[in-house]
Design an enzyme around this catalytic site. Structure first.
Site, PDB file in Angstrom:
ATOM      1  N   HIS A 143      -4.503 -12.337   5.992  1.00 57.97           N
ATOM      2  CA  HIS A 143      -4.883 -10.899   6.337  1.00 57.97           C
ATOM      3  C   HIS A 143      -6.127 -10.925   6.916  1.00 57.97           C
ATOM      4  O   HIS A 143      -6.677 -11.950   7.040  1.00 57.97           O
ATOM      5  CB  HIS A 143      -5.130 -10.230   4.935  1.00 57.97           C
ATOM      6  CG  HIS A 143      -3.971  -9.709   4.194  1.00 57.97           C
ATOM      7  ND1 HIS A 143      -3.067 -10.594   3.268  1.00 57.97           N
ATOM      8  CD2 HIS A 143      -2.900  -8.687   4.387  1.00 57.97           C
ATOM      9  CE1 HIS A 143      -1.911 -10.115   2.865  1.00 57.97           C
ATOM     10  NE2 HIS A 143      -1.834  -8.948   3.742  1.00 57.97           N
ATOM     11  N   LYS A 147     -10.224  -7.212   4.584  1.00 54.05           N
ATOM     12  CA  LYS A 147      -9.694  -7.162   3.348  1.00 54.05           C
ATOM     13  C   LYS A 147     -10.593  -7.600   2.217  1.00 54.05           C
ATOM     14  O   LYS A 147     -11.091  -8.998   2.365  1.00 54.05           O
ATOM     15  CB  LYS A 147      -8.185  -7.811   3.296  1.00 54.05           C
ATOM     16  CG  LYS A 147      -7.541  -7.825   1.964  1.00 54.05           C
ATOM     17  CD  LYS A 147      -5.927  -8.053   2.153  1.00 54.05           C
ATOM     18  CE  LYS A 147      -5.360  -7.914   0.754  1.00 54.05           C
ATOM     19  NZ  LYS A 147      -5.375  -6.556   0.247  1.00 54.05           N
TER      20      LYS A 147
HETATM   21  N1  LIG Z   1       0.938  -1.397  -0.807  1.00 53.28           N
HETATM   22  C1  LIG Z   1       0.999  -1.479   0.380  1.00 53.28           C
HETATM   23  O1  LIG Z   1       1.667  -1.597   1.193  1.00 53.28           O
HETATM   24  C2  LIG Z   1      -0.600  -1.775   1.236  1.00 53.28           C
HETATM   25  C3  LIG Z   1      -0.630  -1.972   2.568  1.00 53.28           C
HETATM   26  C4  LIG Z   1      -1.809  -1.903   2.950  1.00 53.28           C
HETATM   27  C5  LIG Z   1      -3.089  -1.840   2.320  1.00 53.28           C
HETATM   28  N2  LIG Z   1      -3.071  -1.743   0.980  1.00 53.28           N
HETATM   29  C6  LIG Z   1      -3.986  -1.607  -0.011  1.00 53.28           C
HETATM   30  O2  LIG Z   1      -4.505  -0.226   0.122  1.00 53.28           O
HETATM   31  C7  LIG Z   1      -5.939  -0.332  -0.202  1.00 53.28           C
HETATM   32  C8  LIG Z   1      -6.644   0.368   1.013  1.00 53.28           C
HETATM   33  O3  LIG Z   1      -6.711  -0.376   2.424  1.00 53.28           O
HETATM   34  P1  LIG Z   1      -7.131  -0.139   3.773  1.00 53.28           P
HETATM   35  O4  LIG Z   1      -6.976  -1.193   4.470  1.00 53.28           O
HETATM   36  O5  LIG Z   1      -6.905   1.093   4.129  1.00 53.28           O
HETATM   37  O6  LIG Z   1      -8.739  -0.027   2.959  1.00 53.28           O
HETATM   38  P2  LIG Z   1     -10.084   0.635   3.758  1.00 53.28           P
HETATM   39  O7  LIG Z   1     -11.357   0.257   3.179  1.00 53.28           O
HETATM   40  O8  LIG Z   1      -9.943   0.841   5.228  1.00 53.28           O
HETATM   41  O9  LIG Z   1      -9.694   2.449   3.220  1.00 53.28           O
HETATM   42  C9  LIG Z   1     -10.224   2.410   1.868  1.00 53.28           C
HETATM   43  C10 LIG Z   1     -10.475   4.155   1.952  1.00 53.28           C
HETATM   44  O10 LIG Z   1     -10.680   4.387   0.453  1.00 53.28           O
HETATM   45  C11 LIG Z   1     -11.690   5.161   0.395  1.00 53.28           C
HETATM   46  N3  LIG Z   1     -12.225   4.967  -1.134  1.00 53.28           N
HETATM   47  C12 LIG Z   1     -12.746   3.981  -1.839  1.00 53.28           C
HETATM   48  N4  LIG Z   1     -13.139   4.282  -3.080  1.00 53.28           N
HETATM   49  C13 LIG Z   1     -12.375   5.652  -3.330  1.00 53.28           C
HETATM   50  C14 LIG Z   1     -12.335   6.520  -4.426  1.00 53.28           C
HETATM   51  N5  LIG Z   1     -12.971   6.394  -5.677  1.00 53.28           N
HETATM   52  N6  LIG Z   1     -11.891   7.681  -4.226  1.00 53.28           N
HETATM   53  C15 LIG Z   1     -11.377   8.193  -2.875  1.00 53.28           C
HETATM   54  N7  LIG Z   1     -11.611   7.228  -1.834  1.00 53.28           N
HETATM   55  C16 LIG Z   1     -11.893   6.072  -2.049  1.00 53.28           C
HETATM   56  C17 LIG Z   1     -12.923   4.396   1.233  1.00 53.28           C
HETATM   57  O11 LIG Z   1     -14.039   5.418   1.626  1.00 53.28           O
HETATM   58  C18 LIG Z   1     -11.859   4.220   2.383  1.00 53.28           C
HETATM   59  O12 LIG Z   1     -11.958   5.304   3.263  1.00 53.28           O
HETATM   60  C19 LIG Z   1      -6.272  -1.590  -0.308  1.00 53.28           C
HETATM   61  O13 LIG Z   1      -6.307  -1.925  -1.811  1.00 53.28           O
HETATM   62  C20 LIG Z   1      -5.101  -2.682   0.366  1.00 53.28           C
HETATM   63  O14 LIG Z   1      -4.903  -3.885  -0.282  1.00 53.28           O
HETATM   64  C21 LIG Z   1      -1.878  -1.797   0.426  1.00 53.28           C
HETATM   65  O1  LIG Z   2      -4.378  -4.988   4.610  1.00 56.18           O
HETATM   66  C1  LIG Z   2      -4.218  -5.076   3.268  1.00 56.18           C
HETATM   67  O2  LIG Z   2      -5.116  -4.831   2.662  1.00 56.18           O
HETATM   68  C2  LIG Z   2      -2.833  -5.127   2.771  1.00 56.18           C
HETATM   69  N1  LIG Z   2      -2.812  -5.191   1.536  1.00 56.18           N
HETATM   70  C3  LIG Z   2      -1.537  -5.282   0.734  1.00 56.18           C
HETATM   71  C4  LIG Z   2      -1.831  -6.430  -0.341  1.00 56.18           C
HETATM   72  O3  LIG Z   2      -2.729  -6.964  -0.736  1.00 56.18           O
HETATM   73  O4  LIG Z   2      -0.704  -7.305  -0.623  1.00 56.18           O
HETATM   74  C5  LIG Z   2      -0.298  -5.624   1.500  1.00 56.18           C
HETATM   75  C6  LIG Z   2      -0.479  -6.115   2.914  1.00 56.18           C
HETATM   76  C7  LIG Z   2      -1.758  -5.450   3.487  1.00 56.18           C
END
Ligand SMILES: NC(=O)c1ccc[n+]([C@@H]2O[C@H](COP(=O)([O-])OP(=O)(O)OC[C@H]3O[C@@H](n4cnc5c(N)ncnc54)[C@H](O)[C@@H]3O)[C@@H](O)[C@H]2O)c1
Ligand SMILES: O=C(O)C1=N[C@H](C(=O)O)CCC1
Length: 251
Positions: A143, A147
């Site tokens: 990643h 991350k």
């Molecule tokens: N399930 C999926 O398919 C998938 C895909 C991508 C990312 N993710 C996950 O999603 C999450 C976010 O990823 P990202 O790349 O957008 O991260 P990022 O750090 O760019 O964004 C996170 C946002 O959440 C905000 N935040 C933090 N704590 C908070 C709270 N208590 N209340 C409200 N807002 C809050 C931050 O200020 C930030 O704007 C991570 O855990 C990542 O692993 C999951």
């Molecule tokens: O960008 C990220 O952060 C992602 N998080 C997810 C994970 O932790 O598996 C899915 C892929 C992107």
């Protein structure tokens, strides 16, 4: 029309979701929740659910594994579901989420892409055949350098899916640097690589004698996750309380 509250709206995924929903005639973001107020959105943004009194049909959460209780309380008070995409949640947080799913529908997936859902099934099928044949199983995920959690939620979910086939008898090995012993048969190695702008890669390696089988998924844009999350947000309203997975939506 699906009215969505987007938690983490100012983050990387939040911004992609906002763009996708803006182009969607059947969904709208009615409010955002974000501790950071670093940008101007086309919807009202609150720092916490306590300050938000906007009515919605569903919450999409791409934020951080903090204050999960606050989001669950808000969803329960409005009787709405949550599409929970945040990774890195602790065992305790996962237990609270499971408990809440007795009252509201919760759709939780560490990876909202269709492809990961498919390869999970392929990996389980391969495990069924190859583990008995003595193949070692390793997972490598890659990643971007922003991350914060490792290994990825998807790598852990893939390991859980593999272990389910193996009667949960295998242990996860995250680090070999402290050991001076050969790998044991009943372990799944999980390695995390972080660098640049890699969107997300997951590779499951089945290593046997003189041959290796690899099953790999590569995401080329964050839109694959965002599209799945918006689809789940449309799927969830009106569903009975319970825990929903990608397979429920795909089936
Ligand atoms: N399930 C999926 O398919 C998938 C895909 C991508 C990312 N993710 C996950 O999603 C999450 C976010 O990823 P990202 O790349 O957008 O991260 P990022 O750090 O760019 O964004 C996170 C946002 O959440 C905000 N935040 C933090 N704590 C908070 C709270 N208590 N209340 C409200 N807002 C809050 C931050 O200020 C930030 O704007 C991570 O855990 C990542 O692993 C999951
Ligand atoms: O960008 C990220 O952060 C992602 N998080 C997810 C994970 O932790 O598996 C899915 C892929 C992107």
């Amino acid at each position: 029309m699906t009215n969505i509250i987007l938690r983490g709206c100012n983050g990387k995924m939040g911004q992609v979701i906002a763009d996708i929903v803006e182009a969607d005639d059947d969904a709208v973001i009615v409010a955002g929740i974000d501790v950071s107020q670093n940008r101007v959105a086309k919807f009202p943004v609150y720092q916490s659910f306590q300050k938000c009194n906007v009515k919605a049909d569903v919450i999409i959460d791409f934020s951080a594994p903090v204050n999960v209780e606050e989001m669950l309380d808000f969803a329960k008070s409005q009787g709405i579901g949550i599409v929970l995409c945040t990774t890195g949640l602790s065992k305790e947080q996962l237990a609270i989420i499971d408990e809440a799913s007795r009252e509201i529908p919760i759709f939780r997936s560490a990876n909202m892409s269709m492809g990961i859902n498919l390869i999970t099934k392929l990996v389980q099928e391969a495990t069924y055949i190859l583990a008995d044949a003595g193949y070692d199983i390793e997972i490598v995920e890659r990643h971007h350098n922003k991350k914060v959690d490792a290994p990825s939620g998807t790598a852990l979910a893939l390991a859980d899916a593999i272990n389910q086939v193996l009667n949960n008898e295998y242990e996860y090995k995250f680090d070999r640097s402290a050991d001076r012993v050969a790998r044991s048969k009943k372990e799944i190695g999980i390695s995390a690589v972080r660098g640049g702008t890699i969107v997300g890669e997951h590779e499951v390696i089945f290593a046997g004698t003189d041959e290796v089988i690899e099953i790999k998924h590569t995401a080329y844009s964050k839109a694959v996750f965002a599209k799945g999350a918006v689809q789940a947000a449309k799927f969830l309203p009106g569903k009975p309380a319970g825990m929903y997975r990608m397979s429920d939506m795909m089936d």
